[in-house]
Design a protein around this motif. Structure first.
Motif, PDB file in Angstrom:
ATOM      1  N   ALA A   1      49.789  64.085   6.191  1.00  0.00           N
ATOM      2  CA  ALA A   1      51.024  63.924   5.205  1.00  0.00           C
ATOM      3  C   ALA A   1      51.162  62.109   4.843  1.00  0.00           C
ATOM      4  O   ALA A   1      51.229  60.793   5.060  1.00  0.00           O
ATOM      5  CB  ALA A   1      52.771  64.178   5.985  1.00  0.00           C
ATOM      6  N   ARG A   2      52.139  62.012   3.624  1.00  0.00           N
ATOM      7  CA  ARG A   2      52.182  61.185   2.737  1.00  0.00           C
ATOM      8  C   ARG A   2      53.657  60.341   2.859  1.00  0.00           C
ATOM      9  O   ARG A   2      53.765  59.446   2.949  1.00  0.00           O
ATOM     10  CB  ARG A   2      51.921  60.748   1.375  1.00  0.00           C
ATOM     11  CG  ARG A   2      50.264  61.278   0.546  1.00  0.00           C
ATOM     12  CD  ARG A   2      50.390  61.580  -0.081  1.00  0.00           C
ATOM     13  NE  ARG A   2      51.215  62.683  -1.525  1.00  0.00           N
ATOM     14  CZ  ARG A   2      51.301  62.857  -2.194  1.00  0.00           C
ATOM     15  NH1 ARG A   2      50.758  62.531  -3.450  1.00  0.00           N
ATOM     16  NH2 ARG A   2      51.099  64.093  -3.074  1.00  0.00           N
TER      17      ARG A   2
ATOM     18  N   ILE B   1      55.635  56.710   6.330  1.00  0.00           N
ATOM     19  CA  ILE B   1      54.717  57.503   7.425  1.00  0.00           C
ATOM     20  C   ILE B   1      54.925  56.532   8.280  1.00  0.00           C
ATOM     21  O   ILE B   1      54.596  56.062   9.358  1.00  0.00           O
ATOM     22  CB  ILE B   1      53.118  57.816   7.278  1.00  0.00           C
ATOM     23  CG1 ILE B   1      52.217  56.100   6.360  1.00  0.00           C
ATOM     24  CG2 ILE B   1      52.569  58.909   6.313  1.00  0.00           C
ATOM     25  CD1 ILE B   1      51.113  56.049   6.229  1.00  0.00           C
ATOM     26  N   ASP B   2      55.634  54.882   7.623  1.00  0.00           N
ATOM     27  CA  ASP B   2      56.283  53.719   8.220  1.00  0.00           C
ATOM     28  C   ASP B   2      57.415  54.056   8.579  1.00  0.00           C
ATOM     29  O   ASP B   2      57.862  52.491   9.529  1.00  0.00           O
ATOM     30  CB  ASP B   2      55.830  52.230   7.957  1.00  0.00           C
ATOM     31  CG  ASP B   2      56.580  52.418   6.244  1.00  0.00           C
ATOM     32  OD1 ASP B   2      57.500  53.642   6.135  1.00  0.00           O
ATOM     33  OD2 ASP B   2      57.552  51.156   5.565  1.00  0.00           O
ATOM     34  N   GLY B   3      58.247  55.262   8.677  1.00  0.00           N
ATOM     35  CA  GLY B   3      58.985  55.355   9.215  1.00  0.00           C
ATOM     36  C   GLY B   3      60.367  54.730   8.002  1.00  0.00           C
ATOM     37  O   GLY B   3      61.610  55.343   8.951  1.00  0.00           O
ATOM     38  N   ALA B   4      60.472  54.724   7.059  1.00  0.00           N
ATOM     39  CA  ALA B   4      61.444  53.423   6.394  1.00  0.00           C
ATOM     40  C   ALA B   4      62.065  54.974   5.378  1.00  0.00           C
ATOM     41  O   ALA B   4      61.376  55.888   4.989  1.00  0.00           O
ATOM     42  CB  ALA B   4      60.380  52.605   5.224  1.00  0.00           C
ATOM     43  N   LEU B   5      63.349  54.827   5.834  1.00  0.00           N
ATOM     44  CA  LEU B   5      63.555  55.729   4.579  1.00  0.00           C
ATOM     45  C   LEU B   5      63.507  55.571   3.074  1.00  0.00           C
ATOM     46  O   LEU B   5      63.800  54.477   2.452  1.00  0.00           O
ATOM     47  CB  LEU B   5      65.483  55.265   4.854  1.00  0.00           C
ATOM     48  CG  LEU B   5      66.213  56.959   3.799  1.00  0.00           C
ATOM     49  CD1 LEU B   5      65.804  57.903   4.101  1.00  0.00           C
ATOM     50  CD2 LEU B   5      67.546  56.868   4.122  1.00  0.00           C
TER      51      LEU B   5
ATOM     52  N   ASP C   1      47.911  60.885   9.032  1.00  0.00           N
ATOM     53  CA  ASP C   1      47.218  61.654  10.184  1.00  0.00           C
ATOM     54  C   ASP C   1      48.531  61.621  10.805  1.00  0.00           C
ATOM     55  O   ASP C   1      49.081  60.279  11.406  1.00  0.00           O
ATOM     56  CB  ASP C   1      46.091  61.786  10.629  1.00  0.00           C
ATOM     57  CG  ASP C   1      44.616  61.897   9.678  1.00  0.00           C
ATOM     58  OD1 ASP C   1      44.694  62.170   8.710  1.00  0.00           O
ATOM     59  OD2 ASP C   1      43.363  61.885  10.329  1.00  0.00           O
ATOM     60  N   TYR C   2      48.710  62.583  11.636  1.00  0.00           N
ATOM     61  CA  TYR C   2      49.866  62.463  12.515  1.00  0.00           C
ATOM     62  C   TYR C   2      49.377  63.608  13.608  1.00  0.00           C
ATOM     63  O   TYR C   2      48.926  64.688  13.978  1.00  0.00           O
ATOM     64  CB  TYR C   2      51.015  62.828  12.393  1.00  0.00           C
ATOM     65  CG  TYR C   2      51.413  64.145  11.460  1.00  0.00           C
ATOM     66  CD1 TYR C   2      52.057  64.963  11.987  1.00  0.00           C
ATOM     67  CD2 TYR C   2      51.212  64.442   9.854  1.00  0.00           C
ATOM     68  CE1 TYR C   2      52.426  65.998  11.719  1.00  0.00           C
ATOM     69  CE2 TYR C   2      50.862  65.500   9.366  1.00  0.00           C
ATOM     70  CZ  TYR C   2      51.965  66.781  10.122  1.00  0.00           C
ATOM     71  OH  TYR C   2      51.851  67.404   9.597  1.00  0.00           O
TER      72      TYR C   2
ATOM     73  N   VAL D   1      53.727  60.962  15.508  1.00  0.00           N
ATOM     74  CA  VAL D   1      52.523  59.666  16.010  1.00  0.00           C
ATOM     75  C   VAL D   1      51.642  59.815  14.950  1.00  0.00           C
ATOM     76  O   VAL D   1      51.069  60.598  14.713  1.00  0.00           O
ATOM     77  CB  VAL D   1      52.048  60.006  17.103  1.00  0.00           C
ATOM     78  CG1 VAL D   1      50.883  58.807  17.428  1.00  0.00           C
ATOM     79  CG2 VAL D   1      52.715  59.991  18.278  1.00  0.00           C
ATOM     80  N   VAL D   2      51.808  58.228  14.092  1.00  0.00           N
ATOM     81  CA  VAL D   2      51.351  58.637  12.790  1.00  0.00           C
ATOM     82  C   VAL D   2      50.406  57.276  12.750  1.00  0.00           C
ATOM     83  O   VAL D   2      50.466  56.168  12.990  1.00  0.00           O
ATOM     84  CB  VAL D   2      52.459  58.661  11.820  1.00  0.00           C
ATOM     85  CG1 VAL D   2      51.786  58.291  10.065  1.00  0.00           C
ATOM     86  CG2 VAL D   2      53.647  59.477  11.692  1.00  0.00           C
ATOM     87  N   ARG D   3      49.200  57.540  12.314  1.00  0.00           N
ATOM     88  CA  ARG D   3      48.222  56.495  11.381  1.00  0.00           C
ATOM     89  C   ARG D   3      48.829  55.990  10.167  1.00  0.00           C
ATOM     90  O   ARG D   3      49.432  56.861   9.028  1.00  0.00           O
ATOM     91  CB  ARG D   3      46.529  57.172  11.445  1.00  0.00           C
ATOM     92  CG  ARG D   3      45.657  55.973  10.915  1.00  0.00           C
ATOM     93  CD  ARG D   3      45.387  55.371  12.024  1.00  0.00           C
ATOM     94  NE  ARG D   3      44.244  55.759  13.589  1.00  0.00           N
ATOM     95  CZ  ARG D   3      43.836  55.178  14.495  1.00  0.00           C
ATOM     96  NH1 ARG D   3      43.968  54.001  14.965  1.00  0.00           N
ATOM     97  NH2 ARG D   3      43.819  56.621  15.278  1.00  0.00           N
ATOM     98  N   GLN D   4      49.090  54.311  10.394  1.00  0.00           N
ATOM     99  CA  GLN D   4      49.592  53.800   9.342  1.00  0.00           C
ATOM    100  C   GLN D   4      47.739  53.454   7.911  1.00  0.00           C
ATOM    101  O   GLN D   4      46.852  53.641   8.828  1.00  0.00           O
ATOM    102  CB  GLN D   4      49.714  52.305   9.631  1.00  0.00           C
ATOM    103  CG  GLN D   4      50.849  52.797  10.566  1.00  0.00           C
ATOM    104  CD  GLN D   4      52.122  53.289  10.004  1.00  0.00           C
ATOM    105  OE1 GLN D   4      53.031  53.311   9.210  1.00  0.00           O
ATOM    106  NE2 GLN D   4      52.656  54.537  10.426  1.00  0.00           N
ATOM    107  N   LYS D   5      48.398  52.469   7.328  1.00  0.00           N
ATOM    108  CA  LYS D   5      47.214  52.246   6.386  1.00  0.00           C
ATOM    109  C   LYS D   5      46.841  51.432   6.532  1.00  0.00           C
ATOM    110  O   LYS D   5      45.823  51.403   6.448  1.00  0.00           O
ATOM    111  CB  LYS D   5      48.350  52.455   5.143  1.00  0.00           C
ATOM    112  CG  LYS D   5      49.376  53.410   4.602  1.00  0.00           C
ATOM    113  CD  LYS D   5      49.989  52.948   2.806  1.00  0.00           C
ATOM    114  CE  LYS D   5      50.233  54.328   1.999  1.00  0.00           C
ATOM    115  NZ  LYS D   5      51.333  53.532   1.377  1.00  0.00           N
TER     116      LYS D   5
END
Length: 445
Positions: A113-114, A127-131, A70-71, A83-87
Motif C-alpha cells: 500500500a501507499r 506508511i510512516d504512520g503520519a496522518l 509491503d505490510y 507492520v510496514v516496510r518503509q521507503k
C-alpha cells in the motif's frame, strides 16, 4: 513516533488482590505450579500488561515485506498491529487502529500500500504512520485541528534477527540482542545454515484452539516426552515404526536462557524423518557438511534433529520440520494459532514445496500431530476451570539435579530430553515478568 500519546506506564500498581503473592502460583524448587495460571481472568489480564506489553514479540519475517509499502497485520497480545516496510528500508509497526474512533485501520493480512485509509471517517495515513488527510478536512481545520498530533501509535521498538522481526511496546525494554542473549547461538542452527538466509513460504495458516496460550509455548519449549505416547500412532503411520525411544538418545539436552528454551538431540534428521519424505531427509544429509563448516559439527547435527523450541513468551518452532508458530492469546481459554513454514532461501524449489506439504501433513489444523496436541491443550485448559480442581497443584519436577557443564553449549544446560528443566525455566521467567515493576527488576537467568 508519529503521535504525542503518552507511553504506557509499566509501573502501575497491581490491580488484583489475587496476585499479591505470585510465588504461591509457581514453586520451582519443589517442581509445583498452580492450575490457576491457566484459567483465572485476573491472571490473564496481568499477563497482557506485564508480559505482552513489555516482552519482545514476534511480528513477522523479512521475506513477507521485501519492498517499501509491503505490510503484514498481526497482534501483540490482544493489540492489533500493522507492520510496514518503509521507503528507507526500515521496518516500522503501529497499532492497527484509527486514533479517531478506534476502528480497525487495515483489514488485510498482507499486501502492499501507499497508505492506509480508515473506513469510518476517511482518516488517511502514510506508511510512516503520519496522518495525511481526512474526509471533510475543512471542518477539522476550522476547529484548529493539528494533524501532526494524531498519527498512528508506533510500536516503541522494532528490530530483527537474521530474518525474524520482533517488536516491543515498551520503550524502556533492552535491545533485542540482549533479550535473546546466548539463545541466538542456537537460533543460528535454524536461521544461518549457509549464509543465504531463510524465508516463509505458502502463507500463514490460522486456526483457533480453546486453550490457554501457555500450553503450546511450554509444550514446544521442552516436552519431548509426550511425543512417544501422544503421537505414537501418527508417527507409526508416517514412519512405519514406533517412536517410543524418542528423547532417550545419549546426546540429548534441555538448554534455556531467560525463559527461551530448546530441547534436542544430535541425530541430525529425526524431526525431518517424520514427514515420511526421503527427498527431504536426503537434503538434510547433503547440507550437513556445509553447515558443519559454518557452524561447527555439533550444531550441524541439530539441523533436522528431534527437537523443539520456544522464544519467550509465545513463539515456537520445530527445527527439521520447519513449522513456525505463534500462540496468540485471545482470553485465558482461547488462542489464535498462526503457523508458517520456514525454509532456506537456497533450497531447491522442489524441497521447499516438500517442506510446505510436510507442514500441512503434520502441524496444521488437520495435521496428524497437531490434532493430537490440540485435544490435549484444550482439555488441559478446560479441566482446570473446576472450582475444586483448580486448587490442586500440578507437577513440574522431572529432571531435578540434571544440570551440567558443557564445553560448547551456552546458557543453562541439562542432560536428557525427557526432562522438565525448560518448562521450569519458562515458568520462572513468567513469574519474573509478572512480579517485576520494571526491566531493572528482571534478573538474568
Amino acid at each position: 513516533m508519529c503521535t504525542d500519546e503518552k507511553v504506557i506506564n509499566f509501573k502501575r500498581p497491581r490491580q488484583q488482590a489475587a496476585l499479591e503473592d505470585l510465588d504461591q502460583y509457581i514453586n520451582i524448587a519443589e517442581g509445583r505450579m498452580s492450575r490457576k495460571v491457566f484459567w483465572e481472568r485476573d491472571i490473564y489480564e496481568q499477563e497482557l500488561e506485564k508480559i505482552f506489553s513489555r516482552a519482545w514479540l514476534f511480528l513477522g519475517h523479512t521475506s513477507q515485506i521485501p519492498k517499501a509499502g509491503d505490510y503484514v497485520t498481526t497482534s501483540m497480545g490482544e493489540d492489533d498491529v500493522l507492520v510496514v516496510r518503509q521507503k528507507d528500508g526500515a521496518v516500522k509497526a503501529f497499532l492497527n487502529t484509527c486514533p479517531h474512533r478506534g476502528n480497525r485501520l487495515c483489514f488485510s493480512e498482507v499486501g502492499t500500500a501507499r497508505g492506509f485509509i480508515c473506513n469510518y471517517h476517511g482518516w488517511s495515513f502514510g506508511i510512516d504512520g503520519a496522518l495525511r488527510g481526512m474526509h471533510e478536512s475543512a471542518a477539522y481545520e476550522a476547529s484548529g485541528f493539528d494533524k501532526s498530533k494524531h498519527g498512528l501509535h508506533e510500536v516503541a521498538q522494532v528490530d530483527s534477527y537474521k530474518g525474524l522481526i520482533f517488536g516491543t511496546l515498551d520503550p524502556t525494554a533492552p535491545s533485542l540482542k540482549e533479550y535473546l542473549g546466548d539463545f541466538a547461538w542456537y537460533l543460528d542452527t535454524l536461521l544461518d545454515m549457509d549464509g543465504e538466509g531463510t524465508e516463509f513460504i505458502g502463507g500463514c495458516v490460522k486456526s483457533v484452539m480453546k486453550c490457554n496460550w501457555k500450553f503450546g509455548a511450554e509444550n514446544f519449549v521442552g516436552d519431548i516426552m509426550h511425543a512417544g505416547w501422544t503421537h505414537d500412532s501418527a508417527a507409526q503411520a508416517m514412519l512405519g515404526g514406533s517412536v517410543g525411544e524418542l528423547g532417550k538418545a545419549p546426546d540429548s539436552y534441555h538448554v534455556n536462557v531467560n525463559g527461551h528454551g530448546w530441547e534436542f538431540n544430535l541425530d541430525k534428521v529425526g524431526n525431518t524423518a517424520t514427514f515420511g519424505d526421503k527427498e527431504v531427509r536426503k537434503y538434510i544429509h547433503e547440507i550437513q557438511p556445509k553447515v558443519a563448516e559454518r557452524l561447527g559439527h555439533t550444531r550441524s547435527m541439530m539441523i533436522g534433529s528431534v527437537s523443539s523450541a520456544t522464544i519467550f513468551p509465545n513463539m515456537s518452532f520445530l527445527p527439521g520440520q520447519n513449522t513456525f508458530r505463534v500462540w496468540q492469546p485471545r482470553g485465558p481459554g482461547e488462542i489464535e494459532l498462526h503457523t508458517w513454514t520456514l525454509v532456506n532461501k537456497s533450497a531447491p524449489d522442489d524441497i521447499k514445496e516438500r517442506y510446505r506439504r510436510g507442514t500441512m501433513i503434520t502441524f496444521s489444523p488437520s495435521g496428524v500431530f497437531e490434532m493430537d496436541d490440540g485435544e490435549n491443550f484444550e482439555y488441559s485448559t478446560r479441566t482446570n476451570r473446576g472450582r475444586v480442581t483448580r486448587e490442586q497443584d500440578l507437577f513440574l519436577g522431572l529432571g531435578m539435579g540434571s544440570k551440567i557443564d558443557h564445553p560448547e553449549f551456552p546458557g543453562n544446560v541439562f542432560q536428557g530430553q525427557i526432562n522438565e528443566a525448560n518448562q521450569r525455566a519458562y515458568y520462572q521467567r513468567w513469574l519474573d515478568f509478572m512480579k517485576a515493576e520494571s526491566w531493572d527488576d528482571l534478573p538474568q537467568r
